[in-house]
Motif scaffolding. Sequence first.
Motif, PDB file in Angstrom:
ATOM      1  N   ARG A  52       0.815  -1.209   0.000  1.00 29.87           N
ATOM      2  CA  ARG A  52       0.000   0.000   0.000  1.00 29.87           C
ATOM      3  C   ARG A  52       0.850   1.262   0.000  1.00 29.87           C
ATOM      4  NH1 ARG A  52      -4.242  -0.887   4.832  1.00 29.87           N
ATOM      5  NH2 ARG A  52      -4.735   1.280   4.294  1.00 29.87           N
ATOM      6  N   GLY A  53       1.964   1.223   0.720  1.00 30.60           N
ATOM      7  CA  GLY A  53       2.768   2.424   0.870  1.00 30.60           C
ATOM      8  C   GLY A  53       3.695   2.697  -0.290  1.00 30.60           C
ATOM      9  N   VAL A  54       4.435   1.685  -0.731  1.00 27.34           N
ATOM     10  CA  VAL A  54       5.399   1.864  -1.823  1.00 27.34           C
ATOM     11  C   VAL A  54       4.695   1.836  -3.172  1.00 27.34           C
ATOM     12  CG1 VAL A  54       7.473   0.922  -2.918  1.00 27.34           C
ATOM     13  CG2 VAL A  54       7.243   0.888  -0.429  1.00 27.34           C
ATOM     14  N   GLY A  55       3.695   0.945  -3.312  1.00 29.25           N
ATOM     15  CA  GLY A  55       2.927   0.893  -4.552  1.00 29.25           C
ATOM     16  C   GLY A  55       3.041  -0.440  -5.264  1.00 29.25           C
ATOM     17  N   GLN A  56       1.896  -0.979  -5.672  1.00 26.70           N
ATOM     18  CA  GLN A  56       1.856  -2.290  -6.321  1.00 26.70           C
ATOM     19  C   GLN A  56       2.592  -2.305  -7.655  1.00 26.70           C
ATOM     20  OE1 GLN A  56       0.761  -5.087  -5.188  1.00 26.70           O
ATOM     21  NE2 GLN A  56      -0.981  -4.822  -3.821  1.00 26.70           N
ATOM     22  N   THR A  57       2.696  -1.141  -8.321  1.00 23.89           N
ATOM     23  CA  THR A  57       3.300  -1.115  -9.660  1.00 23.89           C
ATOM     24  C   THR A  57       4.811  -0.927  -9.625  1.00 23.89           C
ATOM     25  OG1 THR A  57       3.003   1.276  -9.891  1.00 23.89           O
ATOM     26  CG2 THR A  57       1.176  -0.136 -10.593  1.00 23.89           C
ATOM     27  N   THR A  58       5.403  -0.712  -8.454  1.00 23.21           N
ATOM     28  CA  THR A  58       6.846  -0.465  -8.393  1.00 23.21           C
ATOM     29  C   THR A  58       7.624  -1.766  -8.545  1.00 23.21           C
ATOM     30  OG1 THR A  58       6.870  -0.713  -5.984  1.00 23.21           O
ATOM     31  CG2 THR A  58       6.501   1.501  -6.847  1.00 23.21           C
ATOM     32  N   LYS A  62       6.966  -5.545  -6.918  1.00 21.25           N
ATOM     33  CA  LYS A  62       6.713  -6.611  -7.889  1.00 21.25           C
ATOM     34  C   LYS A  62       7.855  -7.629  -7.972  1.00 21.25           C
ATOM     35  CE  LYS A  62       5.117  -5.536 -11.918  1.00 21.25           C
ATOM     36  NZ  LYS A  62       5.006  -4.842 -13.219  1.00 21.25           N
ATOM     37  N   LYS A  63       9.102  -7.176  -7.772  1.00 20.60           N
ATOM     38  CA  LYS A  63      10.237  -8.045  -8.101  1.00 20.60           C
ATOM     39  C   LYS A  63      11.279  -8.209  -6.993  1.00 20.60           C
ATOM     40  CE  LYS A  63      10.147  -6.501 -12.958  1.00 20.60           C
ATOM     41  NZ  LYS A  63      10.970  -5.866 -14.023  1.00 20.60           N
ATOM     42  N   GLU A  64      11.380  -7.262  -6.064  1.00 17.00           N
ATOM     43  CA  GLU A  64      12.592  -7.188  -5.258  1.00 17.00           C
ATOM     44  C   GLU A  64      12.424  -7.491  -3.778  1.00 17.00           C
ATOM     45  OE1 GLU A  64      13.992  -3.261  -6.036  1.00 17.00           O
ATOM     46  OE2 GLU A  64      14.444  -3.657  -8.151  1.00 17.00           O
ATOM     47  N   MET A  65      11.212  -7.635  -3.288  1.00 15.39           N
ATOM     48  CA  MET A  65      11.039  -7.775  -1.842  1.00 15.39           C
ATOM     49  C   MET A  65      11.352  -9.189  -1.355  1.00 15.39           C
ATOM     50  SD  MET A  65       7.933  -5.263  -0.687  1.00 15.39           S
ATOM     51  CE  MET A  65       6.650  -6.470  -0.917  1.00 15.39           C
ATOM     52  N   TYR A  66      11.940  -9.264  -0.177  1.00 14.92           N
ATOM     53  CA  TYR A  66      12.141 -10.533   0.523  1.00 14.92           C
ATOM     54  C   TYR A  66      10.902 -10.776   1.386  1.00 14.92           C
ATOM     55  CZ  TYR A  66      17.100 -11.061  -0.686  1.00 14.92           C
ATOM     56  OH  TYR A  66      18.277 -11.255  -1.351  1.00 14.92           O
ATOM     57  N   THR A  67       9.985 -11.597   0.899  1.00 13.61           N
ATOM     58  CA  THR A  67       8.708 -11.838   1.562  1.00 13.61           C
ATOM     59  C   THR A  67       8.617 -13.288   2.010  1.00 13.61           C
ATOM     60  OG1 THR A  67       7.625 -10.095   0.288  1.00 13.61           O
ATOM     61  CG2 THR A  67       6.198 -11.780   1.230  1.00 13.61           C
ATOM     62  N   PHE A  68       8.043 -13.526   3.198  1.00 13.17           N
ATOM     63  CA  PHE A  68       7.949 -14.884   3.737  1.00 13.17           C
ATOM     64  C   PHE A  68       6.698 -15.003   4.600  1.00 13.17           C
ATOM     65  CE2 PHE A  68      10.299 -12.258   6.678  1.00 13.17           C
ATOM     66  CZ  PHE A  68       9.821 -12.614   7.929  1.00 13.17           C
ATOM     67  N   GLN A  69       6.242 -16.216   4.775  1.00 14.80           N
ATOM     68  CA  GLN A  69       5.129 -16.505   5.686  1.00 14.80           C
ATOM     69  C   GLN A  69       5.707 -16.863   7.049  1.00 14.80           C
ATOM     70  OE1 GLN A  69       2.677 -15.321   3.146  1.00 14.80           O
ATOM     71  NE2 GLN A  69       1.578 -16.493   4.725  1.00 14.80           N
ATOM     72  N   GLU A 196       2.946  -2.535 -19.147  1.00 13.38           N
ATOM     73  CA  GLU A 196       2.050  -2.771 -18.007  1.00 13.38           C
ATOM     74  C   GLU A 196       1.759  -1.463 -17.269  1.00 13.38           C
ATOM     75  OE1 GLU A 196       3.405  -5.766 -15.341  1.00 13.38           O
ATOM     76  OE2 GLU A 196       3.772  -7.254 -16.919  1.00 13.38           O
ATOM     77  N   ARG A 197       2.754  -0.574 -17.201  1.00  8.64           N
ATOM     78  CA  ARG A 197       2.573   0.698 -16.496  1.00  8.64           C
ATOM     79  C   ARG A 197       1.649   1.649 -17.252  1.00  8.64           C
ATOM     80  NH1 ARG A 197       9.038   0.976 -15.796  1.00  8.64           N
ATOM     81  NH2 ARG A 197       9.248  -0.149 -13.815  1.00  8.64           N
ATOM     82  N   PRO A 253      12.848  18.203 -15.659  1.00  5.42           N
ATOM     83  CA  PRO A 253      11.420  17.880 -15.827  1.00  5.42           C
ATOM     84  C   PRO A 253      11.129  16.400 -16.019  1.00  5.42           C
ATOM     85  CG  PRO A 253      12.292  18.962 -17.786  1.00  5.42           C
ATOM     86  CD  PRO A 253      13.355  19.047 -16.749  1.00  5.42           C
ATOM     87  N   ARG A 254      12.151  15.583 -16.288  1.00  2.00           N
ATOM     88  CA  ARG A 254      11.940  14.139 -16.442  1.00  2.00           C
ATOM     89  C   ARG A 254      12.119  13.380 -15.139  1.00  2.00           C
ATOM     90  NH1 ARG A 254      11.767  11.892 -21.566  1.00  2.00           N
ATOM     91  NH2 ARG A 254      12.454   9.914 -20.678  1.00  2.00           N
ATOM     92  N   LEU A 255      12.498  14.068 -14.097  1.00  2.00           N
ATOM     93  CA  LEU A 255      12.697  13.409 -12.798  1.00  2.00           C
ATOM     94  C   LEU A 255      11.338  13.126 -12.170  1.00  2.00           C
ATOM     95  CD1 LEU A 255      14.475  12.484 -10.416  1.00  2.00           C
ATOM     96  CD2 LEU A 255      14.451  14.855  -9.610  1.00  2.00           C
ATOM     97  N   VAL A 256      11.012  11.840 -11.991  1.00  2.00           N
ATOM     98  CA  VAL A 256       9.729  11.483 -11.378  1.00  2.00           C
ATOM     99  C   VAL A 256       9.891  10.568 -10.173  1.00  2.00           C
ATOM    100  CG1 VAL A 256       8.487  11.787 -13.538  1.00  2.00           C
ATOM    101  CG2 VAL A 256       9.329   9.504 -12.945  1.00  2.00           C
ATOM    102  N   ARG A 257      11.100  10.029  -9.939  1.00  2.00           N
ATOM    103  CA  ARG A 257      11.356   9.084  -8.856  1.00  2.00           C
ATOM    104  C   ARG A 257      10.632   7.763  -9.094  1.00  2.00           C
ATOM    105  NH1 ARG A 257      15.264   8.847  -6.519  1.00  2.00           N
ATOM    106  NH2 ARG A 257      14.444   8.209  -4.519  1.00  2.00           N
ATOM    107  N   GLY A 258      11.022   6.732  -8.360  1.00  2.00           N
ATOM    108  CA  GLY A 258      10.553   5.390  -8.664  1.00  2.00           C
ATOM    109  C   GLY A 258       9.435   4.850  -7.803  1.00  2.00           C
ATOM    110  N   LEU A 259       8.954   5.625  -6.818  1.00  2.00           N
ATOM    111  CA  LEU A 259       7.931   5.119  -5.911  1.00  2.00           C
ATOM    112  C   LEU A 259       6.612   5.852  -6.144  1.00  2.00           C
ATOM    113  CD1 LEU A 259      10.089   4.854  -2.667  1.00  2.00           C
ATOM    114  CD2 LEU A 259       9.731   3.151  -4.445  1.00  2.00           C
ATOM    115  N   ASP A 260       5.521   5.150  -5.898  1.00  2.00           N
ATOM    116  CA  ASP A 260       4.198   5.681  -6.225  1.00  2.00           C
ATOM    117  C   ASP A 260       3.746   6.818  -5.319  1.00  2.00           C
ATOM    118  OD1 ASP A 260       4.093   3.858  -8.226  1.00  2.00           O
ATOM    119  OD2 ASP A 260       2.509   2.603  -7.355  1.00  2.00           O
ATOM    120  N   TYR A 261       4.345   6.947  -4.121  1.00  2.00           N
ATOM    121  CA  TYR A 261       3.756   7.853  -3.148  1.00  2.00           C
ATOM    122  C   TYR A 261       4.161   9.322  -3.299  1.00  2.00           C
ATOM    123  CZ  TYR A 261       8.052   6.491  -0.498  1.00  2.00           C
ATOM    124  OH  TYR A 261       9.337   6.208  -0.098  1.00  2.00           O
TER     125      TYR A 261
END
Length: 423
Positions: A52-58, A62-69, A196-197, A253-261
């Motif tokens: 929710r915070g970083v953004g589903q489309t980042t 999508k690719k880089e998180m270390y996620t575990f149950q 996709e974006r 003007p092309r600087l938009v940063r990589g996170l959705d927030y």
Amino acid sequence: MAIQRPKGTQDLLPGIIEQWQYLEETIRSVCREYGYEEIRTPMFEATELFQRGVGQTTDIVKKEMYTFQDKGDRSMTLRPELTASVCRAYVEDKLYGQPQPVKLYYIGPMFRYERPQSGRFRQFHQFGVEVLGADQPIVDAEVISLVWNLYKRLGLSGLEVHVNSVGCPVCRASHREQLQEFLISRKKDLCNDCQERFDRNPLRILDCKNPSCQEVTVGAPTTRDTLCEDCSTHFEKVLAILGRAGVVYRVNPRLVRGLDYYTKTAFEVMVEEIGAQSAICGGGRYDKLVEEIGGPATPGIGFAMGIERVLAALQVQNKLPEEKPKQFAMLIALGEKAQIEGFALLTALRSKGIPVGMDLLGRSLKNQLKSANRQGASLAFILGEEELDRNVLVIRDLTSGEQMEVPLNDAVEEIFMKYQRGV
């Protein structure tokens, strides 16, 4: 076969760790001057926080998180960044009830499953600041000024701040429409990620590093073209304050940063001579993030810088301290009884804050003196059976070779005075 450290991680050994400590101490000093307080959050959080915070489309989510149950079958993620965690703490710990704005900084490890390369690791370290509860342009300028002055304090040269405004939800909607209209006939030439974006977050296409996407977006409408009056006025005030403070900036003007927030101000700090990845800091305003993760409507702004990237820049520009901190003195105890008495003396000296080492291997006088010289000690305190019989301690200057005797009972105070004088 010996077990090795995980790919994309590093061991920070003596001789290197002193450089990290130097940088961290400088960071803490600058943050104190600006009135920022330290915060430490958990190494892992509920996965939903970053979704929710970083953004589903980042790419991060999508690719880089270390996620575990975990054992309770809850989805957890090692933190890939800290802004979302700080905002979660702001809400959960009710920091919004304190006088605003709340000014925080952090230093710590982050985790992303990336392809390891120069200056990029899977466990990496960031310093960052977050200001929550204030939306005035001068707050944006203070945050940028803090990192600018930190780099100046460290002696870095060739710095330039790239700054832009990515607008707010009102004017971003207009930019989104214009950008999609510009790209629709070129969509097939975009990389798979940017295709996709196109529907979910077309602004991120301007941030893509793929050469084909960069070529396709030449001449595309930028966020500056569609800023509403409020966002435009905010941005112009930020630039005016930065210019008056002597911060060297360039509007990109092309600087938009990589996170959705991000909203309104976005910025990066660039430095020469460290290769293609020349950004050593990035950040911006995120006025909707606290609300997005379940808190009250709260404006925010911050930045994060990679510790490894900044150390690399300091290394290239020869701005890092080269020498290890020297040992003030070494205690040389000869014989079992001298070791017992010497250890008591050593403990008394250390209790006064005097850095003194002691041989732990029972080596000869000659070898202990060699060891003291290798460790950069200025003095050697020699205690053997003969000195114990006479109740004295020999103090030898390892530079001149001169030595003196002091009564053992007075040794602590005598050495303390020498230490204070820097002898």
